[in-house]
Design an enzyme around this catalytic site. Structure first.
Site, PDB file in Angstrom:
ATOM      1  N   GLU A  34       0.871  -1.171   0.000  1.00 19.88           N
ATOM      2  CA  GLU A  34       0.000   0.000   0.000  1.00 19.88           C
ATOM      3  C   GLU A  34       0.911   1.225   0.000  1.00 19.88           C
ATOM      4  OE1 GLU A  34      -2.697   0.298   3.331  1.00 19.88           O
ATOM      5  OE2 GLU A  34      -3.493   2.208   2.581  1.00 19.88           O
ATOM      6  N   ARG A 260       5.351 -12.892   9.732  1.00 22.52           N
ATOM      7  CA  ARG A 260       6.024 -11.614   9.512  1.00 22.52           C
ATOM      8  C   ARG A 260       7.434 -11.667  10.048  1.00 22.52           C
ATOM      9  NH1 ARG A 260       3.809  -6.450   9.464  1.00 22.52           N
ATOM     10  NH2 ARG A 260       1.865  -6.873   8.480  1.00 22.52           N
ATOM     11  N   LYS A 270       4.484   0.935   9.578  1.00 29.58           N
ATOM     12  CA  LYS A 270       4.548   2.222   8.890  1.00 29.58           C
ATOM     13  C   LYS A 270       3.913   3.323   9.740  1.00 29.58           C
ATOM     14  CE  LYS A 270       2.983   0.246   5.043  1.00 29.58           C
ATOM     15  NZ  LYS A 270       2.588  -0.036   3.648  1.00 29.58           N
TER      16      LYS A 270
HETATM   17  P1  ATP Z   1       3.017  -2.325   8.163  1.00 33.56           P
HETATM   18  O1  ATP Z   1       2.194  -3.182   9.069  1.00 33.56           O
HETATM   19  O2  ATP Z   1       4.454  -2.356   8.452  1.00 33.56           O
HETATM   20  O3  ATP Z   1       2.508  -0.959   8.061  1.00 33.56           O
HETATM   21  P2  ATP Z   1       1.661  -3.435   5.949  1.00 33.56           P
HETATM   22  O4  ATP Z   1       1.439  -4.872   6.076  1.00 33.56           O
HETATM   23  O5  ATP Z   1       0.515  -2.543   6.237  1.00 33.56           O
HETATM   24  O6  ATP Z   1       2.941  -3.013   6.759  1.00 33.56           O
HETATM   25  P3  ATP Z   1       1.655  -3.423   3.099  1.00 33.56           P
HETATM   26  O7  ATP Z   1       2.038  -2.305   2.225  1.00 33.56           O
HETATM   27  O8  ATP Z   1       0.241  -3.792   3.151  1.00 33.56           O
HETATM   28  O9  ATP Z   1       2.203  -3.053   4.541  1.00 33.56           O
HETATM   29  O10 ATP Z   1       2.556  -4.694   2.827  1.00 33.56           O
HETATM   30  C1  ATP Z   1       2.858  -5.210   1.577  1.00 33.56           C
HETATM   31  C2  ATP Z   1       3.208  -6.660   1.724  1.00 33.56           C
HETATM   32  O11 ATP Z   1       4.334  -6.807   2.583  1.00 33.56           O
HETATM   33  C3  ATP Z   1       2.085  -7.470   2.325  1.00 33.56           C
HETATM   34  O12 ATP Z   1       1.921  -8.641   1.578  1.00 33.56           O
HETATM   35  C4  ATP Z   1       2.549  -7.765   3.721  1.00 33.56           C
HETATM   36  O13 ATP Z   1       2.062  -8.994   4.145  1.00 33.56           O
HETATM   37  C5  ATP Z   1       4.062  -7.773   3.563  1.00 33.56           C
HETATM   38  N1  ATP Z   1       4.710  -7.399   4.834  1.00 33.56           N
HETATM   39  C6  ATP Z   1       4.521  -6.281   5.548  1.00 33.56           C
HETATM   40  N2  ATP Z   1       5.234  -6.293   6.693  1.00 33.56           N
HETATM   41  C7  ATP Z   1       5.911  -7.465   6.698  1.00 33.56           C
HETATM   42  C8  ATP Z   1       6.820  -8.087   7.608  1.00 33.56           C
HETATM   43  N3  ATP Z   1       7.175  -7.487   8.744  1.00 33.56           N
HETATM   44  N4  ATP Z   1       7.325  -9.304   7.285  1.00 33.56           N
HETATM   45  C9  ATP Z   1       6.973  -9.902   6.130  1.00 33.56           C
HETATM   46  N5  ATP Z   1       6.123  -9.373   5.238  1.00 33.56           N
HETATM   47  C10 ATP Z   1       5.585  -8.178   5.507  1.00 33.56           C
HETATM   48 MG    MG Z   2      -1.360  -3.288   4.991  1.00 32.67          MG
END
Ligand code: ATP
Ligand code: MG
Length: 560
Positions: A34, A260, A270
């Protein structure tokens, strides 16, 4: 590639099996960020997994921006994400995909659900919907609008789309099962009204699809075979499958969840990083103390080190917190191999060599990498006034202090033996400000013909032949291993006040004036450093310490 140790993990086994059985000929994965912030090391795990599987099985991995919330998403994040994925060494074909490219198709799917009686317009408020959703032990309550006719729903949904209502007045919900043990299946919201322009679709839409509706259908529209996501989506899988089964989707991707990545001594979400930036705890999203890809890059991390790290930690279903020391050791391994050695003094102490011939300068040969002769040699200049590290001198030194002390002899790297004859101090503060030494002309290159030994070898720079620089030393951003752990207090209360130390009197070997930002050097005996990409034009260049030579934290931990 060197970092692709072909590690086996459960996702790879599933893909391999799907290929063996002929379920898929070519696999297609995707990385769906995102654009509401910069990518971090956790995303790198997902990137390495998704692009890595595509690479290994000669398939394809799409970069898809999950841009369904114009309130939080920005173009600058899109650009940073593209830059970071490329920098990590991955490619996504001709163009990146956007969930917003599918808004028309998604709308048609929603209309189709309504026509089948599987979605309805609900006019409860967000709070009411939440209240009626029930709990893990109690079923939810049916919305009073659940019985609206298809015609009524079609009319309302069209008018939602046409902008006849205010934000929050209505939503479109799936009609599934308010008594389902899985709360995600209790008539989840599929569309909400948001009267706001979108960076890509402008003012065309004032209703936007929810993540759960968008994600599975985007996957299906792109022909994704394996949709790899983190564990928090496990409970959403039933909904993912349900939506795809109800509409005429081109295929049914398989969602597979993995744990994760969590790292200690830092925060990854984020939202939290945004808070650190907004409240000025750190400089920006690319602050070298952050675990963002941009921050790591600015700090001097290499793509190879990050890929090696992701491959080392592997992929599993078990949540764990990884020691940041492991990331650093992957970095050291990578840099040890490739970083040219130079000399720099970060806390300088002046040394005057009294028996050095006046105005004489001498050229010495220095290896760029003592273990790699193929990396060649360079010339460094020596003269009668040099700087050594303050720490390398001690006035009342114990026996085991093998560096410089009054009356003691040490070797200067690539140069001569010197002996300290006199210590000059600031009259008011008593601080040592200069040493008077003598050198032995017979020891050029670092050996004494009479066979006498010295234990210490110091790095140095010639006063006339060095450049002034500022050096930034970084440490863990947080003091505790799990900064989010203390539920009673905000994580910002845990910031390490010494996470950034600026030294502005450093003296570096002259050749570093031509350093490029992406190149990391080993400052002998001190650690790895690189030119900071944001401070290239100031009075003095700024060098970031990428990582120390050894893991000092491991030692501290052992002691305690
Ligand atoms: P955050 O929780 O850090 O804000 P998010 O999951 O909201 O991150 P996205 O932009 O939705 O961020 O993530 C893009 C992809 O990266 C998704 O498929 C998510 O599952 C993966 N992802 C995000 N954080 C991690 C992590 N700590 N380890 C592995 N994969 C991750
Ligand atoms: Mg997300």
């Amino acid at each position: 590639m060197e970092d692709q140790e072909k590690k086996r993990h459960f996702i790879k086994s599933i893909i391999q099996e799907d290929i063996n059985t002929g379920k898929h000929e070519t696999i297609v994965t995707r990385f769906p960020p995102e654009p509401n912030g910069f990518l971090h090391i956790g995303h790198a795990k997902s990137i390495c997994l998704n692009f890595g599987m595509a690479e290994e099985f000669q398939g394809q991995c799409n970069l898809r921006f999950d841009d369904t919330n114009p309130a939080k998403e920005e173009q600058k994040y899109v650009e940073s994400i593209e830059e970071d994925v490329k920098w990590l060494g991955f490619e996504w074909g001709e163009t990146a995909f956007h969930a917003s490219d599918y808004f028309d198709t998604l709308y048609d799917f929603a209309v189709d659900l309504i026509k089948q009686g599987k979605a309805f317009v609900c006019s409860l408020s967000g709070d009411e919907i939440r209240q009626q959703r029930g709990t893990l032990t109690e079923p939810g309550r049916k919305s009073p609008h659940r019985q609206r006719t298809v015609a009524e729903n079609l009319d309302l949904f069209t008018r939602m789309k046409n902008g006849e209502f205010n934000d929050g007045e209505h939503v479109l919900r799936a009609k599934i099962d308010m008594a389902s043990p899985n709360i995600n299946m209790r008539d989840p919201v599929l569309y909400r009204i948001k009267r706001m322009d979108h960076p890509r679709t402008g003012d065309k839409w004032c209703i936007y699809p929810m993540y759960d509706f968008t994600h599975c259908l985007s996957d299906a529209l792109e022909g994704i075979t394996h949709s790899l996501c983190t564990l928090e989506f496990q409970d959403h899988r039933a909904l993912y499958d349900w939506i795809i089964e109800q509409v005429d989707a081109p295929c049914h991707p398989r969602q597979i969840e993995f744990a994760r990545m969590n790292l200690n001594y830092t925060v990854m979400s984020k939202r939290k990083i945004q808070k650190l930036v907004q409240e000025n705890y750190i400089e920006s999203w690319d602050d070298p103390r952050l675990p963002t890809i941009a921050g790591l890059r600015r700090r001097g991390y290499t793509p190879g080190a990050i890929r090696k790290f992701c491959s080392t930690i592997g992929v599993s279903k078990k949540e764990s917190r990884i020691d940041i020391g492991l990331l650093e050791s992957c970095l050291r391994e990578d840099l040890n191999d490739r970083a040219p050695r130079v000399m720099g003094v970060i806390n300088p102490l002046k040394v005057v060599i009294e028996n050095w011939p006046e105005h004489q300068t001498e050229e010495l040969d220095a290896w760029n990498h003592p273990q790699k002769p193929e990396m060649g040699k360079r010339k460094i200049l020596f003269s009668g006034t040099i700087f050594i590290e303050k720490e390398d001198f001690m006035e009342n030194a114990p026996k085991k202090f093998f560096r410089l002390a009054p009356g003691r002899e040490v070797r200067l790297r690539y140069a001569y033996f010197i002996t300290c004859n006199q210590v000059i101090k600031d009259e008011t503060t008593g601080e040592v400000i200069e040493l008077r030494c003598s050198y032995d002309p017979a020891t050029r290159g670092g050996d004494a013909p009479d066979g006498r030994k010295v234990k210490g070898t110091l790095h140095w720079v010639s006063a006339e032949h060095c450049i002034p620089a500022e050096v930034h030393l970084y440490d863990r951003l947080f003091l505790s291993e799990n900064p989010e752990g203390a539920a009673d207090k905000d994580f910002t209360g845990n910031i390490n006040p010494e996470s950034l130390v600026k030294l502005d009197h450093a003296k570096l070997e002259k050749g570093l004036a031509a350093a490029e930002t992406s190149k990391v050097f080993q400052f002998e005996r001190l650690g790895y450093f690189c030119l900071d990409s944001k401070h290239t034009s100031g009075e003095k260049p700024v060098f970031n310490r990428t990582v120390t030579l050894r893991d000092t934290w491991a030692k501290v931990k052992k002691k305690n």
